[in-house]
Scaffold this motif. Structure first.
Motif, PDB file in Angstrom:
ATOM      1  N   ASP A 176       0.806  -1.219   0.000  1.00  0.00           N
ATOM      2  CA  ASP A 176       0.000   0.000   0.000  1.00  0.00           C
ATOM      3  C   ASP A 176       0.838   1.268   0.000  1.00  0.00           C
ATOM      4  O   ASP A 176       0.318   2.350  -0.189  1.00  0.00           O
ATOM      5  N   ASP A 177       2.134   1.154   0.228  1.00  0.00           N
ATOM      6  CA  ASP A 177       2.965   2.313  -0.059  1.00  0.00           C
ATOM      7  C   ASP A 177       3.422   2.168  -1.510  1.00  0.00           C
ATOM      8  O   ASP A 177       2.878   1.363  -2.249  1.00  0.00           O
ATOM      9  N   GLY A 178       4.398   2.891  -1.933  1.00  0.00           N
ATOM     10  CA  GLY A 178       4.725   2.906  -3.358  1.00  0.00           C
ATOM     11  C   GLY A 178       5.619   1.780  -3.843  1.00  0.00           C
ATOM     12  O   GLY A 178       6.194   1.887  -4.923  1.00  0.00           O
ATOM     13  N   LEU A 179       5.730   0.704  -3.066  1.00  0.00           N
ATOM     14  CA  LEU A 179       6.718  -0.326  -3.397  1.00  0.00           C
ATOM     15  C   LEU A 179       6.650  -0.820  -4.834  1.00  0.00           C
ATOM     16  O   LEU A 179       7.635  -0.748  -5.573  1.00  0.00           O
ATOM     17  N   VAL A 180       5.500  -1.353  -5.219  1.00  0.00           N
ATOM     18  CA  VAL A 180       5.415  -1.910  -6.569  1.00  0.00           C
ATOM     19  C   VAL A 180       5.517  -0.828  -7.631  1.00  0.00           C
ATOM     20  O   VAL A 180       6.167  -1.021  -8.661  1.00  0.00           O
ATOM     21  N   MET A 181       4.887   0.304  -7.356  1.00  0.00           N
ATOM     22  CA  MET A 181       4.938   1.373  -8.350  1.00  0.00           C
ATOM     23  C   MET A 181       6.377   1.835  -8.570  1.00  0.00           C
ATOM     24  O   MET A 181       6.805   2.045  -9.706  1.00  0.00           O
ATOM     25  N   ALA A 182       7.110   2.003  -7.492  1.00  0.00           N
ATOM     26  CA  ALA A 182       8.502   2.428  -7.618  1.00  0.00           C
ATOM     27  C   ALA A 182       9.315   1.394  -8.388  1.00  0.00           C
ATOM     28  O   ALA A 182      10.159   1.729  -9.227  1.00  0.00           O
ATOM     29  N   THR A 183       9.047   0.129  -8.095  1.00  0.00           N
ATOM     30  CA  THR A 183       9.804  -0.936  -8.753  1.00  0.00           C
ATOM     31  C   THR A 183       9.509  -0.975 -10.243  1.00  0.00           C
ATOM     32  O   THR A 183      10.426  -1.017 -11.082  1.00  0.00           O
ATOM     33  N   VAL A 184       8.228  -0.948 -10.566  1.00  0.00           N
ATOM     34  CA  VAL A 184       7.832  -1.020 -11.968  1.00  0.00           C
ATOM     35  C   VAL A 184       8.322   0.216 -12.723  1.00  0.00           C
ATOM     36  O   VAL A 184       8.814   0.110 -13.852  1.00  0.00           O
ATOM     37  N   THR A 185       8.209   1.363 -12.085  1.00  0.00           N
ATOM     38  CA  THR A 185       8.692   2.588 -12.729  1.00  0.00           C
ATOM     39  C   THR A 185      10.179   2.494 -13.054  1.00  0.00           C
ATOM     40  O   THR A 185      10.622   2.869 -14.149  1.00  0.00           O
ATOM     41  N   ALA A 186      10.943   1.964 -12.111  1.00  0.00           N
ATOM     42  CA  ALA A 186      12.378   1.817 -12.346  1.00  0.00           C
ATOM     43  C   ALA A 186      12.640   0.906 -13.540  1.00  0.00           C
ATOM     44  O   ALA A 186      13.516   1.188 -14.378  1.00  0.00           O
ATOM     45  N   LEU A 187      11.869  -0.179 -13.635  1.00  0.00           N
ATOM     46  CA  LEU A 187      12.074  -1.110 -14.742  1.00  0.00           C
ATOM     47  C   LEU A 187      11.633  -0.503 -16.063  1.00  0.00           C
ATOM     48  O   LEU A 187      12.287  -0.701 -17.097  1.00  0.00           O
ATOM     49  N   LEU A 188      10.511   0.223 -16.039  1.00  0.00           N
ATOM     50  CA  LEU A 188      10.035   0.868 -17.261  1.00  0.00           C
ATOM     51  C   LEU A 188      11.055   1.882 -17.750  1.00  0.00           C
ATOM     52  O   LEU A 188      11.362   1.958 -18.944  1.00  0.00           O
ATOM     53  N   ASP A 189      11.597   2.663 -16.818  1.00  0.00           N
ATOM     54  CA  ASP A 189      12.590   3.661 -17.196  1.00  0.00           C
ATOM     55  C   ASP A 189      13.839   3.000 -17.759  1.00  0.00           C
ATOM     56  O   ASP A 189      14.386   3.428 -18.776  1.00  0.00           O
ATOM     57  N   ALA A 190      14.276   1.938 -17.076  1.00  0.00           N
ATOM     58  CA  ALA A 190      15.485   1.258 -17.539  1.00  0.00           C
ATOM     59  C   ALA A 190      15.285   0.660 -18.923  1.00  0.00           C
ATOM     60  O   ALA A 190      16.221   0.555 -19.718  1.00  0.00           O
ATOM     61  N   ALA A 191      14.027   0.265 -19.210  1.00  0.00           N
ATOM     62  CA  ALA A 191      13.747  -0.342 -20.512  1.00  0.00           C
ATOM     63  C   ALA A 191      13.484   0.704 -21.585  1.00  0.00           C
ATOM     64  O   ALA A 191      13.358   0.360 -22.764  1.00  0.00           O
ATOM     65  N   GLY A 192      13.385   1.949 -21.169  1.00  0.00           N
ATOM     66  CA  GLY A 192      13.181   3.016 -22.137  1.00  0.00           C
ATOM     67  C   GLY A 192      11.749   3.166 -22.605  1.00  0.00           C
ATOM     68  O   GLY A 192      11.498   3.599 -23.727  1.00  0.00           O
ATOM     69  N   VAL A 193      10.804   2.807 -21.758  1.00  0.00           N
ATOM     70  CA  VAL A 193       9.388   2.975 -22.122  1.00  0.00           C
ATOM     71  C   VAL A 193       9.024   4.456 -22.027  1.00  0.00           C
ATOM     72  O   VAL A 193       9.299   5.100 -21.014  1.00  0.00           O
ATOM     73  N   ARG A 194       8.377   4.929 -23.058  1.00  0.00           N
ATOM     74  CA  ARG A 194       8.061   6.359 -23.144  1.00  0.00           C
ATOM     75  C   ARG A 194       7.160   6.812 -22.001  1.00  0.00           C
ATOM     76  O   ARG A 194       6.260   6.089 -21.572  1.00  0.00           O
ATOM     77  N   GLN A 195       7.430   8.030 -21.571  1.00  0.00           N
ATOM     78  CA  GLN A 195       6.655   8.601 -20.471  1.00  0.00           C
ATOM     79  C   GLN A 195       5.221   8.914 -20.917  1.00  0.00           C
ATOM     80  O   GLN A 195       4.271   8.650 -20.179  1.00  0.00           O
ATOM     81  N   ALA A 196       5.083   9.494 -22.115  1.00  0.00           N
ATOM     82  CA  ALA A 196       3.764   9.977 -22.525  1.00  0.00           C
ATOM     83  C   ALA A 196       2.984   8.959 -23.348  1.00  0.00           C
ATOM     84  O   ALA A 196       3.473   8.189 -24.058  1.00  0.00           O
TER      85      ALA A 196
ATOM     86  N   THR B 183      17.281  -7.621 -14.109  1.00  0.00           N
ATOM     87  CA  THR B 183      16.285  -6.947 -13.280  1.00  0.00           C
ATOM     88  C   THR B 183      16.935  -6.330 -12.052  1.00  0.00           C
ATOM     89  O   THR B 183      16.714  -5.158 -11.718  1.00  0.00           O
ATOM     90  N   VAL B 184      17.758  -7.123 -11.386  1.00  0.00           N
ATOM     91  CA  VAL B 184      18.406  -6.635 -10.172  1.00  0.00           C
ATOM     92  C   VAL B 184      19.355  -5.494 -10.497  1.00  0.00           C
ATOM     93  O   VAL B 184      19.410  -4.484  -9.777  1.00  0.00           O
ATOM     94  N   THR B 185      20.086  -5.639 -11.584  1.00  0.00           N
ATOM     95  CA  THR B 185      21.002  -4.569 -11.988  1.00  0.00           C
ATOM     96  C   THR B 185      20.248  -3.258 -12.217  1.00  0.00           C
ATOM     97  O   THR B 185      20.686  -2.188 -11.768  1.00  0.00           O
TER      98      THR B 185
END
Lengths: 196, 196
Positions: A176-196, B183-185
């Motif tokens: 219920d805190d941002g755990l999953v959102m933060a994790t997924v966001t990090a992965l999306l960013d690392a993968a280069g998924v567009r923001q918009a 993923t971890v990286t």
DNA sequence: CACGGTATACACCGATCGGTTTCTTTCGTG
DNA sequence: CACGAAAGAAACCGATCGGTGTATACCGTG
């Protein structure tokens, strides 16, 4: 009339059985007895064995029947106006939301795969299909979102999805805190998924 | 002599029981019967109930006994010369390695938590402790590695750990390519954990 | 040797397991 | 109303569940 109609207040024995099977096997595990299932469904054991070949078959059918509801639960309400990134994030928002429910015990399909360690079990086959469908959905979104490696990102996302649902369901983690959102966001960013 | 010594070829009934319990409950699930356990251990049921108060207690004891081995499995062989980042990555290298084994069915502690949905069960208490210890270890490494939010990173890592082990154990994912490492990286980089 | 703890073998307990059988009730339809 | 299919109630099957009771064999110690 060919098929007997039912008034709204009373579902058919088949539906009552499938509902009870879904509810009790999720709550207590797949090892719930058919006696308990039939009692909860208000259906005689005899009727159950006329409707289904075995307990295994009924369990598989109950899992199968929940698929549309389960997938709709994770689908963005307005897919047209949302970006791929938003549609991906929505899945995890919904996961976090569902995990707050007092009766949450993790993703039922993953739980079934873990409990029945038999991959040949009909219920395992259904569960595996659901998991593959989720991965496929992530893969499609990843492609549309411009991910560098859509396949990799999709597999990472299901990893997080199953890890989060298993841990939340087991009561060793709160989403219920941002755990999953933060994790997924990090992965999306690392993968280069567009923001918009 | 106070305690009876055993020659190397024959372990004590207690050890044989704990080994059989660990092996069979991992292989077939926690619902394996006592009869089967005692048969596999070559110990009479009567002896088992003189050594343990109940099946639940024996299961908990068998899980507890495996903790040192399990944690050593994930510990970097030369912690002194490795960086926090390397020590974290080593945990997932070992996870990926273990998942290749034909008999791999996921993290036994997570599996127990999923199968026994009862958090009060003595075995669940043991399993929860193992999971908390892993999170604590990640947290320590995250702090030493200079992560911006060590607590968040640690929780993300256990999420990935449990997701990966559950999915690999369920046979719906393979970890032998770079999935977990990538993923971890990504998470380590996003958290700002030092490279060196 | 005699003792006492440990382990074994094995029958037994009530309960439940998945599944079947028999019989009766219900109910929509001709 | 009469019929037949669907559903229910309940006994029953052999097997297994977790757990006990009982009596016997082993074995290191005094």
């Amino acid at each position: 009339m060919a098929t007997t109609e039912r008034q709204p207040g009373k579902a058919s024995p088949r539906d009552r059985l499938l509902d009870a099977a879904a509810r009790l096997s999720y709550q207590d595990g797949v090892s719930v007895g058919i006696e308990a299932l039939c009692r909860a469904a208000g259906v005689s054991k005899r009727s159950m064995y006329q409707l289904f070949d075995s307990k295994d078959a009924m369990l598989a059918a109950s899992l199968e029947r929940r698929i549309p509801w389960y997938e709709a639960q994770l689908a963005h309400p307005d897919p047209g106006s949302a970006t791929p990134r938003e549609r991906i994030l929505y899945v995890f928002e919904q996961l976090a939301r569902a995990s707050l429910d007092a009766g949450y015990h993790g993703c039922p399909y993953l739980a079934v795969l873990v409990e029945l360690k038999d991959p040949e079990h009909p219920a395992s086959v259904v569960a595996r299909g659901v998991k593959e469908a989720l991965a496929a959905r992530f893969r499609t979104e990843a492609e549309q979102g411009g991910a560098r490696e859509p396949e990799l990102l999709a597999r990472q996302l299901v990893l997080v999805f199953d890890g989060a649902s298993a841990r939340a369901g087991a009561g060793v983690e709160r989403l219920d805190d941002g755990l999953v959102m933060a994790t997924v966001t990090a992965l999306l960013d690392a993968a280069g998924v567009r923001q918009a």
